[in-house]
Design a protein around this motif. Structure first.
Motif, short mmCIF file in Angstrom:
data_model
loop_
_atom_site.label_atom_id
_atom_site.label_comp_id
_atom_site.label_asym_id
_atom_site.label_seq_id
_atom_site.Cartn_x
_atom_site.Cartn_y
_atom_site.Cartn_z
N ARG A 476 0.83 -1.21 0.00
CA ARG A 476 0.00 0.00 0.00
C ARG A 476 0.86 1.26 0.00
NH1 ARG A 476 -3.96 0.45 4.94
NH2 ARG A 476 -1.94 0.78 5.96
N ARG A 479 2.23 1.87 -3.46
CA ARG A 479 1.25 2.47 -4.36
C ARG A 479 1.09 3.97 -4.09
NH1 ARG A 479 -3.69 -1.63 -3.77
NH2 ARG A 479 -4.72 -0.10 -5.12
N ALA A 506 5.00 -0.89 -10.52
CA ALA A 506 3.92 -0.86 -9.54
C ALA A 506 2.67 -1.54 -10.07
CB ALA A 506 3.61 0.59 -9.15
N TRP A 510 0.91 -4.57 -8.58
CA TRP A 510 -0.50 -4.52 -8.21
C TRP A 510 -1.28 -5.68 -8.83
CZ3 TRP A 510 -4.69 -3.93 -11.52
CH2 TRP A 510 -5.93 -3.82 -10.89
#
Length: 883
Positions: A476, A479, A506, A510
């Motif tokens: 998290r 991100r 990323a 993800w």
């Protein structure tokens, strides 16, 4: 006479009825057939006393009765009319049973005088002597009850499991069960230190070693040098030595032994390696059934004799326990056995702390110890003798069911003990694959863990959850950092390339995290909503296409497949199914639910199949009609059985008694022995035909694989001998007979070129499964190989280039009981057969699996479900995976 008065009278009345059904022959006529006098046969059916087993079976054969059935009946009646008399058990038993004779039993120890004289002479001239002998040859008794009383001065008797620091302050140090150095200690330095301490001790040292660990001793150069002329091989007793073992303890106890019993015992035991504990136990049970002060042949037969006494005692004690106590007894015996790696299984000393402090556990241990199956002391438990492992069919069946699971249990026990000894150090907890394997094993039926093991696994799972939470937080934050970089890149044109690269990384991270999350959601919904679980598995692969998510889709597809009742086992590379499962004969002939089937084989025509049970019974079943019938029952214990899958006229049996026997079963009711494969010095544990039935493959406990040409049934020709030195668990031969695949207990697959029988060459080897490989099979082209592991994984391999096998997929699913694997219509359609008479299909082509899964979808994933299970990981547009 009321035949219901007693089991003996009912038995005699049924013998007379058998004679009437056979035509009412006179006893003189029966005598001519049975080779016993008419008087003896008449007395047998008179009901005044139980006839001997030999007379009973001769009577039954003369009347053309079922010999196996009557032998079982005789043993049941004998157990009732010749019971052990507790009133006669006062005083010291003259025989030790399964236990070894200790120093306190020296006055009861006989038969080894000349061996002891030889051992004393060796000790007079040497400081170090090793006594080698097979398990059950009497090494422990020889050293403890034979040698110790002859030695003056201080004698210390120990074993590696009792202490890792031998007491060298003695005149003579005796180390019994020296093989525990190799079976209990994984630390090579610990082994070397212990051996060096013995070899450099100032006192004289005698070690007792099991003969099959002779090769392990060669791993230590100093020990090899010490053994050069300092070893004594303890062989089987001769007839006169056996006579002393039988007669002298009885004489000392003021008992007599029937001459017929002495002759029978010597005949049963002469030349048999490892027979002494079996004979001692049979004598102890015979003594308990003595008639006055006389040990009788009838009492010996009622006890089960040398071959069956231990199994009879163990089975009787086990079945007398309550249901939950029997489950505890099973776990106790499994924990007390150390699995062999290229050697036979051995007993293991179990710390009492490894078992829960429970009333039922105490009851089980007390009952088993009272039956002399276990020995107990204050801190430990162990099996009385390894002969129990070899001779009790139920225990052998338990050990054969899931050997890799037992190894998982042993590793878990050791890891939990280490964790506890380190003050529950978090660094000693399980992680990753080891944790997954251990948790999966604990969820199997019948598995029971200790309190320490449960605490260890619970703490390991909690630690994993904490680590995953930290990883999620790191993702998290990454991100958030990517978002910040995106804003900064608007202000710094020179950082554009960096930002784009970071954004791609990323995004990839993800998508990987999102796919992992959706895949987990799919697994959690599997039992409650299989339709939705299937679609989520496809979404996970769409998010992040890789081998793991692809295998997840294939596993979901396999989970949807139902087991199908079958009459064939890949005779033509495709299983034949019967949609009416409840009516299929295979479901109704495997026996009662508590009978363990150890192997099953189906003939190529689907007209017959054969089974072997844990008690050694081997049967051939005729299933040409809807109602199956027993066509033939073998009159000797059968461990494994195999049919010719193509020609449907050859049957092969494997047993400790008869070895490997090839049968011509053109007449299924009367198989005819065609030949025996005599070149098998070690116990054969597996036998498989080639797809065309012309080649037979056998493998033994020492990892030696042999190929035999069965073109001429009466004269099988040996083709290939391959000494692998591995614990082989399964084999497969390609259709063209050129490539041999071997699977091991450690999960390895090895490919060999056997096109030149005189010089087989290894082509490739690799790790295929975490547990043992339990089944293998080639497709017809030889370009694909399917393997089945004990840890619920089926794998497909591209072996078109056998020197570089490539994995094509791994599918998770229940594989317990799988005994054969083959292929359906395509090289990606794998089919497995189980011992319960069912087959299952495993599809390895992704597009085919998805098409079949979507064809079954009647309700597509809704927007609300999409938002709940997919949208939760980020913004992702609603897109139905099945169109």
């Amino acid at each position: 006479m009321d035949v219901g008065d007693s089991p003996l009278l009912k038995f005699a009345a049924d013998l007379r009825s058998l004679r009437d059904k056979a035509g009412g022959h006179s006893y003189r006529q029966l005598g001519a057939r049975a080779h016993y006098s008419a008087t003896t046969l008449s007395d047998a059916a008179g009901g005044r006393r139980l006839p001997t087993l030999a007379v009973t079976l001769a009577y039954v054969r003369a009347c053309e009765g079922d010999v196996a059935e009557w032998e079982d009946r005789w043993r049941q009646v004998a157990a009732e009319v010749l019971p052990a008399d507790p009133d006669l058990d006062e005083g010291h038993p003259p025989y030790a049973g399964l236990a070894a004779y200790g120093t306190e039993d020296a006055e009861w120890f006989f038969g080894r005088d000349h061996v002891l004289d030889d051992l004393e002479q060796r000790l007079a001239h040497r400081r170090f002597v090793a006594v080698f002998g097979a398990s059950g040859a009497g090494k422990s008794s020889l050293l403890r009850a034979g040698l110790v009383p002859r030695v003056t001065g201080r004698v210390v008797v120990t074993a590696p499991s009792e202490t890792a620091d031998p007491d060298l302050d003695a005149d003579l140090l005796i180390v019994d069960q020296f093989e525990e150095v190799f079976t209990l200690w994984a630390d090579v330095e610990q082994r070397a230190s212990y051996v060096d301490a013995l070899l450099t001790a100032r006192c004289k040292v005698v070690v007792g070693v099991r003969a099959d660990f002779y090769g392990h001793c060669a791993q230590h150069p100093a020990l090899v040098e010490a053994l050069a002329d300092g070893q004594l091989l303890l062989g089987p007793m001769g007839a006169e030595e056996l006579r002393q073992v039988i007669m002298q303890p009885a004489v000392k106890a003021s008992c007599t032994v029937e001459t017929a019993l002495v002759s029978r015992l010597i005949a049963d035991a002469t030349g048999q390696a490892g027979v002494l504990p079996l004979m001692s136990h049979a004598l102890l049970e015979t003594w308990r059934r003595r008639r006055g002060t006389t040990l009788t042949l009838a009492g010996y037969e009622a006890a089960g004799g040398v071959q069956h006494a231990i199994a009879q005692t163990a089975e009787r004690t086990y079945t007398s326990l309550e249901r939950q106590q029997r489950a505890l007894a099973r776990q106790v015996f499994l924990r007390l056995t150390a699995l062999g790696d290229g050697t036979e299984d051995t007993k293991r000393r179990l710390p009492r702390a490894e078992l829960d402090d429970d009333v039922d556990v105490d009851v089980v241990l007390d009952r088993l110890a009272h039956a002399r199956l276990l020995t107990l002391d204050r801190d430990s438990v162990e099996i009385a003798h390894e002969a129990l492992i070899r001779s009790w069919p139920r225990l052998r069946g338990w050990l054969a069911e899931d050997r890799e699971g037992l190894r998982t249990m042993r590793r878990l026990t050791e890891a939990a003990a280490t964790w506890e000894s380190l003050g529950r150090d978090p660094d000693a907890l399980y992680r990753g694959t080891r944790l997954d394997t251990a948790v999966e094993w604990t969820q199997r039926d019948g598995v029971r863990t200790s309190a320490q093991e449960r605490d260890f696994l619970a703490e390991s799972l909690q630690s994993r959850d904490r680590e995953r939470l930290l990883a999620h937080r790191r993702t998290r934050r990454l991100r958030q950092l990517v978002a910040l970089l995106a804003v900064l890149l608007l202000l710094a044109g020179t950082a554009v390339v960096i930002a784009i690269t970071a954004q791609k990384e990323a995004a990839a991270g993800w998508r990987s995290s999102a796919a992992w999350y959706v895949a987990n959601q799919s697994q959690s919904l599997r039992s409650s909503d299989a339709r939705l679980a299937d679609q989520l598995a496809i979404v996970a692969h769409d998010l992040n296409p890789n081998d793991e998510t692809r295998n997840g889709v294939l596993t979901a597809h396999a989970t949807d497949e139902l087991d199908t009742a079958t009459r064939a086992a890949f005779a033509s590379a495709q299983a034949l199914s019967d949609p009416d499962r409840e009516q299929d004969p295979l479901r109704r002939v495997l026996g009662p639910a508590d009978e363990t089937v150890t192997s099953i084989a189906v003939n190529g025509a689907g007209q017959a199949f054969a089974t072997t049970a844990v008690d050694g019974r081997g049967k051939v079943w005729d299933v040409t009609d809807l109602t199956p019938e027993v066509a033939h029952t073998f009159d000797f214990p059968v461990d494994r059985i195999a049919f010719d899958p193509a020609r449907a006229r050859t049957l092969v049996t494997v047993s400790e008694l008869s070895g490997v026997v090839v049968w011509d079963w053109s007449d299924p009711a009367k198989p005819v022995e065609a030949a025996r494969l005599t070149d098998q010095p070690h116990r054969v544990v597996g036998v498989v035909h080639s797809p065309d039935g012309r080649i037979l493959v056998t493998f033994d406990v020492m990892g030696v694989v042999r190929l035999w040409d069965l073109s001429d049934l009466k004269a099988p020709e040996p083709l290939v001998k391959l000494d692998t030195g591995r614990d082989i668990t399964s084999v497969a031969l390609s259709h063209d007979h050129r490539t041999l695949a071997l699977g091991t207990a450690k999960g390895d697959v090895r490919l060999y070129d056997v096109s030149a029988p005189a010089d087989p060459a290894e082509l490739w080897s690799g790790r295929a499964h975490r547990g043992a490989v339990q089944a293998m099979g080639f497709d017809r082209t030889g370009d694909a190989l399917a393997t089945v592991g004990t840890q619920d994984v089926v794998a497909l391999w591209d072996v078109s280039d056998p020197r570089q096998a490539v994995g094509r997929g791994r599918v998770n699913g229940l594989t317990e009981g799988v005994y054969a694997v083959g292929f359906g219509d395509t090289a990606t359609d794998v089919v497995t057969s189980k011992s319960n008479g069912t087959t299952r299909s495993w599809e390895f082509d992704y597009d085919t699996a998805v098409a079949e899964m979507c064809a079954e979808v009647t309700a597509h994933i809704t927007r609300e479900e999409w938002q709940q299970y997919v949208g939760a990981v980020g913004v992702l547009d609603y897109d139905r995976p099945c169109g």
